[in-house]
Design an enzyme around this catalytic site. Structure first.
Site, short mmCIF file in Angstrom:
data_model
loop_
_atom_site.label_atom_id
_atom_site.label_comp_id
_atom_site.label_asym_id
_atom_site.label_seq_id
_atom_site.Cartn_x
_atom_site.Cartn_y
_atom_site.Cartn_z
N CYS A 36 32.95 -14.61 102.34
CA CYS A 36 33.94 -15.52 101.73
C CYS A 36 33.51 -16.98 101.81
CB CYS A 36 35.30 -15.34 102.40
SG CYS A 36 35.23 -15.29 104.19
N HIS A 41 39.27 -21.68 102.29
CA HIS A 41 38.04 -22.23 102.88
C HIS A 41 37.61 -23.46 102.06
CE1 HIS A 41 37.85 -18.82 105.40
NE2 HIS A 41 36.79 -18.19 104.92
P1 NAP Z 1 40.99 -6.77 110.15
O1 NAP Z 1 42.23 -7.50 109.84
O2 NAP Z 1 40.52 -6.74 111.55
O3 NAP Z 1 41.16 -5.25 109.61
C1 NAP Z 1 40.20 -4.27 109.92
C2 NAP Z 1 40.53 -2.95 109.22
O4 NAP Z 1 39.49 -2.00 109.58
C3 NAP Z 1 41.86 -2.32 109.62
O5 NAP Z 1 42.42 -1.66 108.52
C4 NAP Z 1 41.44 -1.31 110.68
O6 NAP Z 1 42.34 -0.20 110.80
C5 NAP Z 1 40.12 -0.84 110.14
N1 NAP Z 1 39.29 -0.27 111.21
C6 NAP Z 1 39.02 -0.81 112.41
N2 NAP Z 1 38.27 0.04 113.15
C7 NAP Z 1 38.10 1.15 112.39
C8 NAP Z 1 37.45 2.40 112.60
N3 NAP Z 1 36.82 2.69 113.74
N4 NAP Z 1 37.47 3.32 111.60
C9 NAP Z 1 38.11 3.05 110.43
N5 NAP Z 1 38.76 1.88 110.17
C10 NAP Z 1 38.74 0.95 111.15
O7 NAP Z 1 39.74 -7.34 109.32
P2 NAP Z 1 39.74 -8.11 107.88
O8 NAP Z 1 39.75 -9.58 108.07
O9 NAP Z 1 40.75 -7.47 107.01
O10 NAP Z 1 38.26 -7.77 107.35
C11 NAP Z 1 37.94 -6.50 106.81
C12 NAP Z 1 36.51 -6.55 106.24
O11 NAP Z 1 36.45 -7.53 105.20
C13 NAP Z 1 35.47 -6.96 107.29
O12 NAP Z 1 34.30 -6.23 107.06
C14 NAP Z 1 35.28 -8.45 107.02
O13 NAP Z 1 34.00 -8.89 107.41
C15 NAP Z 1 35.45 -8.51 105.50
N6 NAP Z 1 35.90 -9.81 104.95
C16 NAP Z 1 37.00 -10.46 105.45
C17 NAP Z 1 37.42 -11.65 104.85
C18 NAP Z 1 38.64 -12.43 105.33
O14 NAP Z 1 38.93 -13.51 104.77
N7 NAP Z 1 39.39 -11.94 106.33
C19 NAP Z 1 36.75 -12.16 103.76
C20 NAP Z 1 35.64 -11.46 103.25
C21 NAP Z 1 35.24 -10.30 103.85
P3 NAP Z 1 43.47 -0.13 111.94
O15 NAP Z 1 44.53 -1.10 111.52
O16 NAP Z 1 43.93 1.29 111.88
O17 NAP Z 1 42.82 -0.51 113.24
#
Ligand code: NAP
Length: 363
Positions: free
Chosen positions: A159, A254
């Site tokens: 991002c 951002h």
């Molecule tokens: P987050 O809020 O921590 O959410 C993580 C997700 O992954 C939850 O649905 C979680 O499920 C799941 N998860 C965790 N451990 C797992 C496992 N062992 N097996 C299957 N699912 C699992 O993270 P996020 O910010 O949404 O980011 C998600 C992805 O997008 C990441 O790869 C991040 O680098 C990318 N990203 C994020 C942003 C941003 O602005 N936040 C921007 C671009 C890219 P549970 O709820 O069941 O634990």
């Protein structure tokens, strides 16, 4: 153009990005949300219960979605029955495990649009910003052939770089080649997922380090701006990017402060502003539902863009720029802004999915 809605799923549906996907897909004109998946902690619960206490959703999510069961990400059989495309927003500590998880979906015949970083440098997987490198989708043919997949994988970049890369690309499209870029990002807390950075670490504070983010901000643009070879992308050469990435106490949006130097021909300030304001690309030509009408919006006020005022521009999908001025070290400097969980994550992922449909990769 689409005669029937395409069933889609979300992997990591309970997280910060996953919930944004739910919100944006709830009333999508081409896609219908039929499958939700997350970790074993959430599997087996209705979505409403799985996100209880950590919901970031608006109140108007249809009950039918809130009552959908959450499956385990490993449950490929149900995913393949329920949908044809999945948006992956999972967070796993292990890059190989994440790659393998996404691969199993492609093996099962699903198209995967990933927000995770695991596959961003896999040679035959395109890393897309549809306004910049839609042509890299042609890699999918080589990907399917050499891996024997009936599905496919494409990824979104980090991002952090989406606040400044489309404006830079627009200048190159207008005929001005860049040689050097120094960018300082001020990144929102939601970029760290939920619960993310502890409030005592971020309130009244700026954290001048986000693990891995400077490397991604410097290197991922080179693949996106690269050229297609037979079965890989040759990264762009002759462009050096230096990044400082900071976490700031802003919820969404951002900001990037950018200094740029051109290789030879240098545009005037008016030529730069015109290049930004007139920039249109394939998503606009194809009239994709999530495409911003004007991908780059120039604000003339001295004190814009600002996260709170500009992050939602054109459904959160436009990049807002401002403060273009001469740079005493390089040629020019400016400020860019984009919504990190919409343009930088779920909205950008959905735009990629729409492009896959419009180009015939998902039917
Ligand atoms: P987050 O809020 O921590 O959410 C993580 C997700 O992954 C939850 O649905 C979680 O499920 C799941 N998860 C965790 N451990 C797992 C496992 N062992 N097996 C299957 N699912 C699992 O993270 P996020 O910010 O949404 O980011 C998600 C992805 O997008 C990441 O790869 C991040 O680098 C990318 N990203 C994020 C942003 C941003 O602005 N936040 C921007 C671009 C890219 P549970 O709820 O069941 O634990």
């Amino acid at each position: 153009m689409i005669s029937h809605k395409i069933p889609v799923g979300i992997l990591g549906a309970t997280g910060m990005v996953g919930q944004r996907y739910v919100q944006l897909l709830a009333n999508h004109p081409w896609f219908t949300l039929t499958h939700l998946a997350a970790s074993a902690n959430s599997a087996g619960k209705p979505y409403r219960e799985a996100i209880a206490g950590r919901s970031h959703l608006a109140d108007n999510i249809p009950t039918a979605i809130l009552e959908l069961p959450v499956h385990a990400v490993e449950d490929i059989t149900n995913a393949a029955k329920n949908c044809r495309l999945v948006f992956s927003a999972i967070e796993l500590p292990n890059k190989t495990a994440l790659q393998e998880t996404e691969n199993t979906y492609a093996v099962a015949g699903l198209a995967v649009v990933s927000n995770a970083s695991a596959h961003r440098w896999t040679e035959d997987i395109p890393m897309l910003i549809p306004e910049i490198n839609a042509s890299h989708l042609n890699l999918i043919t080589a990907q399917q052939k050499q891996r024997g997949w009936s599905g496919c994988i494409i990824v979104k970049p980090n991002c952090s770089l989406q606040s400044y890369l489309t404006p830079l690309y627009a200048l190159e499209q207008a005929g001005y080649t860049l040689s050097d870029v120094v960018v300082t990002t001020l990144q929102a807390i939601s970029g760290a997922g939920y619960p993310g950075v502890a409030s005592l670490d971020i309130l009244d504070n700026v954290v001048p380090y986000i693990g891995g983010e400077e490397e991604k901000t410097e290197q991922e643009p080179l693949k996106i701006l690269g050229t297609m070879a037979e079965n890989k992308i040759l990264p762009r050469t002759g462009l050096t990017i230096s990044a400082h990435c900071n976490r700031v106490p802003v919820i969404d949006g951002h900001l990037a402060c950018v200094s740029i130097r051109f290789k030879d021909k240098k545009p005037t300030p008016d030529e730069i502003k015109n290049s930004w304001q007139l920039f249109r690309s394939l998503p606009q030509q194809l009239n994709l539902p999530s495409a911003p009408v004007q991908p780059i919006i120039y604000r003339t006020e001295d004190n814009r863009p600002q996260p709170r005022k500009d992050r939602d521009a054109d459904k959160g999908m436009a990049v807002t720029v401002g403060r273009l001025r001469p740079c005493p070290v390089f040629d020019y400097k400016f400020v860019g802004l984009s919504h990190n969980t919409i343009r930088g994550a779920a909205g950008g992922g959905i735009l990629n999915g729409e492009l896959l449909v419009a180009q015939g990769f998902v039917k």
